[in-house]
Enzyme design. Structure first.
Site, PDB file in Angstrom:
ATOM      1  N   TYR A  53       0.834  -1.200   0.000  1.00 40.08           N
ATOM      2  CA  TYR A  53       0.000   0.000   0.000  1.00 40.08           C
ATOM      3  C   TYR A  53       0.873   1.255   0.000  1.00 40.08           C
ATOM      4  O   TYR A  53       1.880   1.343   0.694  1.00 40.08           O
ATOM      5  CB  TYR A  53      -0.937   0.020   1.205  1.00 40.08           C
ATOM      6  CG  TYR A  53      -2.050  -1.000   1.152  1.00 40.08           C
ATOM      7  CD1 TYR A  53      -2.273  -1.793   0.025  1.00 40.08           C
ATOM      8  CD2 TYR A  53      -2.895  -1.186   2.244  1.00 40.08           C
ATOM      9  CE1 TYR A  53      -3.292  -2.728  -0.012  1.00 40.08           C
ATOM     10  CE2 TYR A  53      -3.932  -2.122   2.205  1.00 40.08           C
ATOM     11  CZ  TYR A  53      -4.115  -2.893   1.080  1.00 40.08           C
ATOM     12  OH  TYR A  53      -5.133  -3.824   1.056  1.00 40.08           O
ATOM     13  N   GLY A 219     -16.856  -0.683  -4.573  1.00 37.00           N
ATOM     14  CA  GLY A 219     -16.322   0.519  -5.212  1.00 37.00           C
ATOM     15  C   GLY A 219     -17.276   1.698  -5.196  1.00 37.00           C
ATOM     16  O   GLY A 219     -17.198   2.573  -6.070  1.00 37.00           O
ATOM     17  N   LEU A 222     -22.693   0.480  -4.060  1.00 34.78           N
ATOM     18  CA  LEU A 222     -23.736   0.207  -3.072  1.00 34.78           C
ATOM     19  C   LEU A 222     -23.883   1.353  -2.068  1.00 34.78           C
ATOM     20  O   LEU A 222     -24.587   1.220  -1.070  1.00 34.78           O
ATOM     21  CB  LEU A 222     -23.424  -1.104  -2.326  1.00 34.78           C
ATOM     22  CG  LEU A 222     -23.507  -2.365  -3.197  1.00 34.78           C
ATOM     23  CD1 LEU A 222     -22.812  -3.534  -2.511  1.00 34.78           C
ATOM     24  CD2 LEU A 222     -24.967  -2.713  -3.501  1.00 34.78           C
TER      25      LEU A 222
END
Length: 329
Positions: A53, A219, A222
């Site tokens: 990350y 993403g 929802l």
């Protein structure tokens, strides 16, 4: 905050997991520290990251941000259940030198040491395999993990993005060595993407792994994306735009938002609350870019979904059904 055991372990973790993938690339260090502090103040004790990350030339940056947060003291490290991952290449020049990625014993050893240094800690609570390694036998992987556990550098091992048969293979191999094996599986799972219910989640339940869903709102799809689009609050791009370009799929998300609007519910909170009702789920990963987004996610913990809403959600986003009945007689 609500807590649960991580799979079959005695480890207590919060039912929401703080994902940190945005720390560095999208969220600066002071804001990231503010989110971590707010999460801890709310009782959220489970923090997930990965060595890659930060991405690109900044791989490892996210772990460094968490490390500088721990360095502030105040019990931050002691109160946190820290999870990170290994697999991806940590090369910063675009060329991976042999043994700089995957799950060889050599890379696992080097990756742990590097993560510990960036994180500013002497142990990792949950060390996760970020992907399956088709080239390295589990006998070698577990030998490396056993050494690290003996050295006190990691406490538990988990998987991420594993198919069901690899969960079984990993834990059967660990059992033959007298080891605990995998205690968690981090997988793509949400209302829209339910394929994990076919094999991954049943395997996790059978072997006592806690399921940690990533991308719980798929993403942002929802999270009320159509209403935000209409109100001009969000421009739909990338995977979300491709999905909504399909009229049938767009109709699904419209039905989802209409159902929740009828019941006065916030889509993002419902997406998380639904996962909290699913068998085997320890807690979904939330990746807030701001403290306000974290506060919205925390509200999902108090949300009780009625049978009517749950039935409606299943009608809009039906699951694949049990395995093997879903694909056999």
């Amino acid at each position: 905050m609500k807590y649960t055991q991580l799979g079959r372990t005695g480890l207590k973790v919060s039912r929401l997991v703080l994902g940190t993938m945005n720390f560095g690339p999208q969220t600066d260090e002071p804001t990231s520290h503010g989110i971590l502090d707010a999460a801890l103040d709310a009782g959220l004790n489970f923090v997930d990251t990965a060595n890659v990350y930060g991405w690109g030339e900044n791989k490892g940056r996210t772990e460094e941000i968490i490390g500088t947060w721990f360095a502030q003291g105040g019990g931050r490290r002691e109160k946190t259940v820290l999870a990170t991952k290994v697999y991806g290449s940590m090369s910063h020049d675009g060329e991976t030198w042999p043994n700089e990625d995957r799950l060889s014993a050599l890379n696992i050893r080097r990756a742990v040491e590097a993560s510990l240094k960036r994180l500013g800690t002497d142990y990792i609570d949950l060390y996760q395999f970020h992907h399956i390694d088709r080239r390295t036998p589990f006998e070698e992987i577990w030998q490396a993990i056993e050494v690290l556990i003996t050295q006190g550098k990691i406490l538990y091992a988990g998987s991420s993005n594993f198919p069901g048969y690899k969960i079984a293979q990993a834990n059967e191999t660990a059992a033959r060595r007298g080891m605990v094996g995998l205690v968690s599986e981090q997988c793509l799972y949400n209302l829209y993407e339910r394929r994990a219910e076919m094999e991954v989640i049943p395997a996790a339940q059978e072997y006592g792994l806690g399921v940690i869903p990533w991308s719980p709102l798929h993403g942002g799809l929802l999270g009320g994306v159509l209403k935000k689009e209409t109100e001009g609050k969000r421009r739909t791009e990338g995977r979300a735009a491709e999905t909504l370009a399909d009229p049938a799929k767009r109709a699904q998300f419209q039905a989802y938002e209409d159902l929740l609007d009828k019941h006065g519910l916030a889509p993002g909170e419902v997406g998380l609350a639904w996962l909290l009702t699913r068998p085997g789920v320890t807690g979904p990963i939330v990746g807030p870019r701001t403290v306000e987004q974290l506060e919205s996610a925390l509200r999902a913990l108090e949300l009780e979904l009625s049978d009517e809403v749950l039935t409606g959600l299943d009608e809009i986003f039906p699951g694949p059904g049990p395995s093997p009945e879903a694909f056999a007689w």
